[in-house]
Write a protein that holds these residues in place. Sequence first.
Motif, PDB file in Angstrom:
ATOM      1  N   ASN A 182      41.888 -14.262 -28.720  1.00 49.38           N
ATOM      2  CA  ASN A 182      42.041 -13.435 -27.712  1.00 49.38           C
ATOM      3  C   ASN A 182      41.888 -13.729 -26.249  1.00 49.38           C
ATOM      4  OD1 ASN A 182      44.249 -12.599 -29.549  1.00 49.38           O
ATOM      5  ND2 ASN A 182      42.526 -10.559 -30.042  1.00 49.38           N
ATOM      6  N   LEU A 183      43.245 -14.288 -25.252  1.00 52.36           N
ATOM      7  CA  LEU A 183      43.647 -14.402 -24.145  1.00 52.36           C
ATOM      8  C   LEU A 183      42.589 -13.542 -23.320  1.00 52.36           C
ATOM      9  CD1 LEU A 183      47.057 -15.515 -22.772  1.00 52.36           C
ATOM     10  CD2 LEU A 183      45.119 -17.279 -23.664  1.00 52.36           C
ATOM     11  N   ALA A 222      44.549  -7.648 -28.686  1.00 48.58           N
ATOM     12  CA  ALA A 222      43.796  -8.087 -26.929  1.00 48.58           C
ATOM     13  C   ALA A 222      43.822  -7.006 -26.529  1.00 48.58           C
ATOM     14  CB  ALA A 222      45.008  -8.578 -26.915  1.00 48.58           C
ATOM     15  N   ASP A 223      43.900  -7.548 -25.338  1.00 48.12           N
ATOM     16  CA  ASP A 223      43.097  -6.226 -23.849  1.00 48.12           C
ATOM     17  C   ASP A 223      43.402  -6.351 -23.309  1.00 48.12           C
ATOM     18  OD1 ASP A 223      41.841  -4.570 -22.425  1.00 48.12           O
ATOM     19  OD2 ASP A 223      39.942  -5.562 -22.118  1.00 48.12           O
ATOM     20  N   ALA A 236      45.955 -21.948 -22.194  1.00 50.48           N
ATOM     21  CA  ALA A 236      44.482 -20.827 -21.699  1.00 50.48           C
ATOM     22  C   ALA A 236      43.667 -21.552 -23.227  1.00 50.48           C
ATOM     23  CB  ALA A 236      45.427 -20.151 -20.965  1.00 50.48           C
ATOM     24  N   ASP A 237      42.594 -21.057 -22.857  1.00 50.21           N
ATOM     25  CA  ASP A 237      41.442 -21.092 -23.947  1.00 50.21           C
ATOM     26  C   ASP A 237      41.639 -19.198 -24.067  1.00 50.21           C
ATOM     27  OD1 ASP A 237      39.895 -21.508 -25.842  1.00 50.21           O
ATOM     28  OD2 ASP A 237      37.584 -21.932 -24.739  1.00 50.21           O
ATOM     29  N   VAL A 238      40.760 -18.455 -24.855  1.00 51.31           N
ATOM     30  CA  VAL A 238      40.323 -17.824 -26.057  1.00 51.31           C
ATOM     31  C   VAL A 238      39.175 -17.469 -26.032  1.00 51.31           C
ATOM     32  CG1 VAL A 238      42.720 -17.779 -26.579  1.00 51.31           C
ATOM     33  CG2 VAL A 238      41.066 -18.576 -27.978  1.00 51.31           C
ATOM     34  N   ASP A 239      38.843 -16.234 -26.389  1.00 59.51           N
ATOM     35  CA  ASP A 239      37.431 -15.282 -26.364  1.00 59.51           C
ATOM     36  C   ASP A 239      36.909 -16.011 -28.137  1.00 59.51           C
ATOM     37  OD1 ASP A 239      35.402 -13.607 -25.890  1.00 59.51           O
ATOM     38  OD2 ASP A 239      36.350 -12.667 -27.716  1.00 59.51           O
ATOM     39  N   VAL A 278      52.179 -14.364 -21.977  1.00 59.43           N
ATOM     40  CA  VAL A 278      52.145 -14.734 -23.400  1.00 59.43           C
ATOM     41  C   VAL A 278      51.231 -14.170 -24.059  1.00 59.43           C
ATOM     42  CG1 VAL A 278      53.466 -14.770 -25.242  1.00 59.43           C
ATOM     43  CG2 VAL A 278      54.947 -15.429 -23.488  1.00 59.43           C
ATOM     44  N   LEU A 279      51.040 -12.856 -23.921  1.00 60.57           N
ATOM     45  CA  LEU A 279      49.613 -12.601 -24.673  1.00 60.57           C
ATOM     46  C   LEU A 279      49.250 -11.468 -26.451  1.00 60.57           C
ATOM     47  CD1 LEU A 279      47.296 -10.889 -24.020  1.00 60.57           C
ATOM     48  CD2 LEU A 279      47.659  -8.923 -23.939  1.00 60.57           C
TER      49      LEU A 279
END
Length: 384
Positions: free
Chosen positions: A111-112, A138-139, A103-106, A129-130
């Motif tokens: 972060n995810l 990360a939020d 997945a992409d990130v900010d 997996v965060l």
Amino acid sequence: MSTLTDRIPVMVPYLGIEEEQAAAEAVASGWIAQGPRVAQFERAFAESVTAAHGVAVSSCTTALHLSLVACGIGPGDEVVVPSLSFIATANAARYVGADPVFADVDETTGNLTPDTVREVLGPRTRAIVLVHQGGVPADVRAIKELAEPLGIAVVEDAACAVGSVYRGAPVGAEAQVATWSFHPRKLLTTGEGGMLTLDDADRATRLRRLREHGMSVSAADRHASAGPVFEQYLEVGFNFRMTDIQAAVGLVQLGRLAEIVRRRRELAAYYHALLAGVPGLRAVRDPEYGQSNYQSFWVLLDPDFPGGGRDGALARLAERGISARRGIMAAHLEPAYDTVKHVDLPATERITRDSLILPMFHTMTSAQQERVAAALLEPVASGV
């Protein structure tokens, strides 16, 4: 040309005579394998992140592996991971036979986000997996609000985040399970080593068995027994143990943690002042919901940043005796994962292509930081 004595390293572990003495005492005790100091370190570290249980292991990689085993992840399952992370994050899914899904990130935090995760969820998604990338929290709540109604486990990869703060509490305080690294690049080091923290007592008991070959009775408990003990091997386990020597060092390091985080945030504040207002440069900052430990201080440059962009900056710093590093890697661009299909990952590719990590260590001086900033910004100042 710089000399070896005036070179600026990217990172120096903060270790002193206390760590040396603690390790020597462990050796002198005759108990150097996993034993009472490991148990003490587990309790102290778990308390520091307000978790009920700590399970010490040989690395954060093995902690990630065990966390997915404990969550029941296996062949046929999908695990959502950021590509923008050290490759161990994706490897952990492969270790249990699952498929990593990138997945992409900010672009600001690295972060995810719920939006980037939602884009890749599917019927086989069993875990996320965060990663708290580079120490930037990360939020967690936002991801859990998405995952929990779907029965998806959330594992926090907090390898870089010891001492970081999320919504007023230590990172890991709200974790189903969090994994930690004590590699020398991290703020708290035991040389090598890792930890899992969690609140579930039954799962913690199983994790302790799994790290020690699946034995029903630990080696420490067998040695402490006054009579014969006949252990059983309840399931296929692993040899992922930490030593008492490492734990002795870790206990001293844990006592230094508040000082280390304070110093790194002080160093980060000066970097921010030195780099403020530079066109085409953005430095990592705290998110609105937390505080970073600044395990890594990374800057994102525009591709046309004067002096050859990111790669030109790395070369220029090296020529001036300054050790910097390319930004965070992208696993999907590595040969080990180049056949894995994935959605477009524009923020990930932008960060890994155009970012670099600047030197930061406890004993760094203001003059050294000024030297780093001057080298980085030299083409800007000269109008090249």
